[in-house]
Design a protein around this motif. Structure first.
Motif, PDB file in Angstrom:
ATOM      1  N   ALA A  25     -50.844  58.744   4.732  1.00 21.35           N
ATOM      2  CA  ALA A  25     -49.859  57.829   3.306  1.00 21.35           C
ATOM      3  C   ALA A  25     -51.163  57.573   2.688  1.00 21.35           C
ATOM      4  O   ALA A  25     -51.050  56.944   1.579  1.00 21.35           O
ATOM      5  N   PHE A  26     -52.040  57.271   2.971  1.00 21.09           N
ATOM      6  CA  PHE A  26     -53.222  57.176   1.991  1.00 21.09           C
ATOM      7  C   PHE A  26     -53.929  57.388   1.457  1.00 21.09           C
ATOM      8  O   PHE A  26     -53.700  58.040   0.422  1.00 21.09           O
ATOM      9  N   LEU A  27     -53.644  58.698   1.338  1.00 22.58           N
ATOM     10  CA  LEU A  27     -54.169  60.855   1.169  1.00 22.58           C
ATOM     11  C   LEU A  27     -53.392  60.968  -0.125  1.00 22.58           C
ATOM     12  O   LEU A  27     -53.427  61.062  -0.917  1.00 22.58           O
ATOM     13  N   ASP A  28     -51.554  60.832   0.388  1.00 23.92           N
ATOM     14  CA  ASP A  28     -51.262  61.176  -1.169  1.00 23.92           C
ATOM     15  C   ASP A  28     -50.517  60.096  -1.478  1.00 23.92           C
ATOM     16  O   ASP A  28     -49.693  60.448  -2.375  1.00 23.92           O
ATOM     17  N   GLY A  29     -51.288  58.995  -1.295  1.00 25.63           N
ATOM     18  CA  GLY A  29     -51.040  57.407  -2.357  1.00 25.63           C
ATOM     19  C   GLY A  29     -49.626  57.077  -1.834  1.00 25.63           C
ATOM     20  O   GLY A  29     -49.076  55.991  -2.561  1.00 25.63           O
ATOM     21  N   SER A  30     -48.167  57.756  -0.518  1.00 29.51           N
ATOM     22  CA  SER A  30     -47.745  56.694  -0.454  1.00 29.51           C
ATOM     23  C   SER A  30     -47.504  55.630  -0.718  1.00 29.51           C
ATOM     24  O   SER A  30     -47.012  54.733  -0.609  1.00 29.51           O
ATOM     25  N   GLY A  31     -48.441  55.066   0.621  1.00 25.61           N
ATOM     26  CA  GLY A  31     -48.668  53.908   1.033  1.00 25.61           C
ATOM     27  C   GLY A  31     -49.036  52.998   0.281  1.00 25.61           C
ATOM     28  O   GLY A  31     -48.732  51.458   0.110  1.00 25.61           O
ATOM     29  N   ALA A  32     -50.142  53.013  -0.613  1.00 25.62           N
ATOM     30  CA  ALA A  32     -50.723  51.544  -1.809  1.00 25.62           C
ATOM     31  C   ALA A  32     -49.232  51.940  -2.728  1.00 25.62           C
ATOM     32  O   ALA A  32     -48.855  50.694  -3.604  1.00 25.62           O
ATOM     33  N   LYS A  33     -48.117  53.230  -3.076  1.00 25.54           N
ATOM     34  CA  LYS A  33     -47.222  52.457  -3.660  1.00 25.54           C
ATOM     35  C   LYS A  33     -46.094  52.192  -2.507  1.00 25.54           C
ATOM     36  O   LYS A  33     -45.339  50.871  -3.967  1.00 25.54           O
ATOM     37  N   SER A  34     -45.946  52.319  -1.950  1.00 26.85           N
ATOM     38  CA  SER A  34     -45.093  51.355  -0.932  1.00 26.85           C
ATOM     39  C   SER A  34     -45.073  50.502  -0.057  1.00 26.85           C
ATOM     40  O   SER A  34     -44.327  49.353  -0.184  1.00 26.85           O
ATOM     41  N   LEU A  35     -46.357  49.863  -0.641  1.00 28.92           N
ATOM     42  CA  LEU A  35     -47.073  48.018  -0.285  1.00 28.92           C
ATOM     43  C   LEU A  35     -46.760  46.627  -0.363  1.00 28.92           C
ATOM     44  O   LEU A  35     -46.312  47.112  -1.568  1.00 28.92           O
ATOM     45  N   GLY A  36     -46.352  46.370   0.810  1.00 30.62           N
ATOM     46  CA  GLY A  36     -45.078  45.225   0.486  1.00 30.62           C
ATOM     47  C   GLY A  36     -43.714  45.465   0.225  1.00 30.62           C
ATOM     48  O   GLY A  36     -43.024  43.912   0.279  1.00 30.62           O
ATOM     49  N   GLN A  37     -42.989  46.133   0.074  1.00 30.14           N
ATOM     50  CA  GLN A  37     -41.540  46.768  -0.161  1.00 30.14           C
ATOM     51  C   GLN A  37     -40.862  46.721   1.786  1.00 30.14           C
ATOM     52  O   GLN A  37     -41.997  46.171   2.928  1.00 30.14           O
ATOM     53  N   PRO A  38     -39.719  45.931   1.466  1.00 35.26           N
ATOM     54  CA  PRO A  38     -39.095  45.582   2.240  1.00 35.26           C
ATOM     55  C   PRO A  38     -39.088  46.948   3.927  1.00 35.26           C
ATOM     56  O   PRO A  38     -38.528  48.500   2.921  1.00 35.26           O
ATOM     57  N   LEU A  39     -39.713  46.467   5.142  1.00 39.36           N
ATOM     58  CA  LEU A  39     -39.516  48.492   6.236  1.00 39.36           C
ATOM     59  C   LEU A  39     -37.974  48.728   5.812  1.00 39.36           C
ATOM     60  O   LEU A  39     -37.223  47.431   5.493  1.00 39.36           O
ATOM     61  N   PRO A  40     -37.246  49.968   5.825  1.00 39.04           N
ATOM     62  CA  PRO A  40     -35.658  50.794   6.426  1.00 39.04           C
ATOM     63  C   PRO A  40     -35.855  49.528   7.274  1.00 39.04           C
ATOM     64  O   PRO A  40     -36.670  50.117   8.164  1.00 39.04           O
ATOM     65  N   ALA A  41     -34.258  49.776   7.551  1.00 37.96           N
ATOM     66  CA  ALA A  41     -34.171  48.761   8.774  1.00 37.96           C
ATOM     67  C   ALA A  41     -33.890  50.489   9.782  1.00 37.96           C
ATOM     68  O   ALA A  41     -34.510  49.696  11.136  1.00 37.96           O
ATOM     69  N   SER A  42     -34.141  51.658   9.726  1.00 39.93           N
ATOM     70  CA  SER A  42     -34.087  52.183  10.399  1.00 39.93           C
ATOM     71  C   SER A  42     -35.354  52.212  10.923  1.00 39.93           C
ATOM     72  O   SER A  42     -35.999  52.347  12.278  1.00 39.93           O
ATOM     73  N   VAL A  43     -36.860  52.069  10.607  1.00 37.74           N
ATOM     74  CA  VAL A  43     -38.194  51.694  11.316  1.00 37.74           C
ATOM     75  C   VAL A  43     -38.017  49.966  11.629  1.00 37.74           C
ATOM     76  O   VAL A  43     -38.331  50.130  12.795  1.00 37.74           O
ATOM     77  N   SER A  44     -37.850  49.264  10.994  1.00 35.44           N
ATOM     78  CA  SER A  44     -38.034  47.714  11.468  1.00 35.44           C
ATOM     79  C   SER A  44     -37.339  47.715  12.808  1.00 35.44           C
ATOM     80  O   SER A  44     -37.534  46.849  13.589  1.00 35.44           O
ATOM     81  N   GLU A  45     -35.734  48.099  13.262  1.00 38.65           N
ATOM     82  CA  GLU A  45     -34.805  48.466  13.872  1.00 38.65           C
ATOM     83  C   GLU A  45     -35.684  48.218  15.074  1.00 38.65           C
ATOM     84  O   GLU A  45     -35.424  48.061  16.838  1.00 38.65           O
TER      85      GLU A  45
END
Ligand code: 1PR
Length: 547
Positions: free
Chosen positions: A202-222
């Motif tokens: 997620a760091f290397l492909d840039g997706s981590g920085a892009k989604s930082l702070g957005q709500p976790l999808p329910a499938s992951v947070s549950e």
């Protein structure tokens, strides 16, 4: 292959980080001078060991302004462990040394009056339902550190940071921080199995920085797991050459690794790399290799154990410990080689910790003979000084010595009253240290040894027990409790595990920090997964393999 740059400031055992980056499809290029930092698109600052050592190395090599510039230009930057600590103003580990000062605050040591320090093992990185570089509430991450930044709700958030936290023995601390192009972890993602690889990606492909702070999808947070440090289950592989010259995993009964049959061949239970991979896939929290004989008829640089580590560390992303033969020695060509040089070879090949046996006993005896003066020259001190305390394990091979009540007054060792009296009904015993794989018993007890090596800077005790080894009769709980109450560093219980209830028993009846098994896994009687499932059923927190 896309490239990531790693800052090389002689930070020690970074081979695992390189392997993890390659595993997720990137190529590593080393930066070995400050002017090369400008070429880096994505930059990683690895960190091991001591805060002051790390910061002064970085400062002396002139890296700090170049790193600041990289960050200020908004380029992706990740730092790990002491690398996270470097973002703060300072640390009580070395008050004279300043950090980068990007985060206003200073690190302090964990309180060791109620728990073992360093904090070693798998713990959370929780984010209050927000996305943070693919960290997940169901996953655990591998930490090893003594200093931390206590978490105070809202404090770092007010400085614009997203924060992930963990709790150890009542102290909640910062497990990771991220802001804009910067992410830093107190845990080691490269040693955190599949969960850690996800984070690196997620760091290397840039997706981590892009989604930082957005709500976790329910499938992951549950999907969550019980909070806190898990009970560590370690698989141990005793490795030696058999009579045909092949390197095999073997296993002894009370340290006798030869078959009971007439030929007395060395028991062969499998190939080291294959077994390590199998236990990793089953969810082992660490893998330990003990080179139980010195098969050194070749130059040190070619010892087969180095190749085993190189191969294992490419596919096994949990901490690897290597023990056996770590002492000052003379190479086949007559060159003197220090224990530190040997440890360095192992670290460069993928080990995260080295384990010292016989040499630790000799050094501890000398420590008392010198009136508890540290010499600064022992293998433990040298290796801990260069790579940090967490990188040095002392492996203890004790044997019970029984004492009758009538002789207690003249026994000069730390005795305990035992629930398992000796052959002549002796109600007391002490545990004698041995060297050379149990072949020589010393007039020196485990309390003396473990307290001395703790003073020298050892970070963890691997507590075997010759009487229990290979017996499948459960751990020696009396031994473990005695050593646990003698030291503040973590203790790994070893020897005697024969079924999953033995693991539960040692965790429930002692305060051990981890439990190790060997024969139970090699003989295929139980898998690591079965042991962990049992522990979970008993209500103990374990890490499940989340691949
Ligand atoms: O003294 O620094 O060269 O280190 C030698 C290392 O090799 C030490 O860590 C010592 O414990 C180990 N060792 C030496 N000889 C043997 C032997 O078995 N003949 N093995 C040996 C130690 C004990 C554990 C075993 C547990 C669990 N083996 O490694 O894995 O007892 O076994 P179990 O679960 O099957 O009961 P140096």
């Amino acid at each position: 292959m896309p490239t990531v740059h790693l800052l090389d400031y002689v930070a020690g055992n970074v081979r695992s980080l390189v392997n993890a980056i390659e595993k997720v499809g990137y190529e590593v290029e080393w930066i070995s001078s400050p002017d090369q930092v400008a070429q880096a698109e994505r930059l990683i600052l690895p960190g091991v060991g001591h805060f002051g050592h790390c910061l002064s190395q970085l400062a002396a090599a002139g890296y700090l302004p170049a790193v600041r510039k990289h960050i200020d230009e908004g380029k992706p930057f990740m730092s790990i462990c002491v690398g996270l600590q470097a973002l703060f103003n300072g640390s009580s580990e070395d008050p004279a040394c300043s950090g980068l000062g990007m985060i206003d605050g200073s690190l302090t040591r964990f309180d060791d009056s109620t728990k073992a320090v360093p904090h070693i093992g798998w713990n959370d990185a929780r984010t209050a339902g927000l996305q943070f570089y693919d960290l997940r509430p169901a996953s655990k991450y591998y930490y090893v550190h003594s200093y931390n930044y206590p978490y105070r709700e809202g404090e770092l958030e007010a400085q614009g940071w997203s924060v992930a936290t963990a709790t150890y023995g009542g102290e909640t601390f910062v497990g990771a921080v991220a802001r804009g192009n910067v992410v830093a972890t107190q845990f080691h993602p490269e040693k955190s199995g599949v969960a850690g690889l996800r984070m690196i990606r997620a760091f290397l492909d840039g997706s981590g920085a892009k989604s930082l702070g957005q709500p976790l999808p329910a499938s992951v947070s549950e999907v969550t797991t019980a909070p806190g440090l898990t009970r560590r289950v370690i698989a141990c592989l005793d490795v030696r050459t058999n009579d045909q010259g092949d390197l095999v995993v073997t296993k002894g009964d009370q340290y006798d690794v030869r078959e009971k049959s007439d030929d007395r061949g060395v028991r062969n239970l499998g190939k080291p790399v294959e077994l390590a991979e199998r236990y990793y896939a089953q969810g082992a929290d660490e893998v330990t290799f003990l080179n139980i004989t010195s098969f050194r008829d070749c130059p040190l640089a070619d010892v087969p154990m180095l190749e085993i580590l190189r191969l294992t560390s490419k596919t096994v992303f949990v901490p690897l410990t290597i023990g056996g033969g770590i002492r000052d020695t003379v190479d086949t060509d007559g060159t003197r080689v220090s224990a530190l040089d040997i440890a360095t070879m192992y670290f460069k090949s993928g080990a995260d910790k080295v384990s010292i046996g016989s040499d630790a006993v000799t050094a501890a005896e000398a420590y008392y003979a010198a009136g508890k003066q540290l010499s600064g020259t022992t293998a433990i001190e040298q290796i801990a000084g260069a790579y940090g305390n967490q990188a040095v394990v002392v492996s203890v091979d004790p044997k019970r010595v029984y004492v009758a009540a009538a002789n207690l007054a003249e026994c000069k060792h730390s005795t305990i009253r035992t629930a398992f009296p000796g052959p002549n009904g002796e109600e007391y015993c002490w545990y004698a240290c041995t060297i050379k794989g149990g072949r020589e018993t010393r007039d020196f007890d485990v309390v003396q040894l473990t307290q001395a090596v703790e003073a020298m800077g050892c970070g963890e005790i691997l507590l075997n027990c010759i009487d229990k080894d290979g017996t499948n009769s459960g751990y020696d709980l009396e031994l473990i409790s005695q050593v646990k109450s003698a030291v503040h560093i973590p203790v790994i219980a070893s020897s005697g595990a024969g079924n999953p209830s033995h693991f539960a028993e040692v965790f429930e009846k002692t305060t051990t920090d981890a439990a190790l098994g060997a024969g139970i896994f090699h003989r295929g009687e139980y898998t690591v997964t079965e042991v962990k499932d049992y522990l979970a059923k008993e209500g103990l927190v374990v890490r499940q393999f989340d691949g």
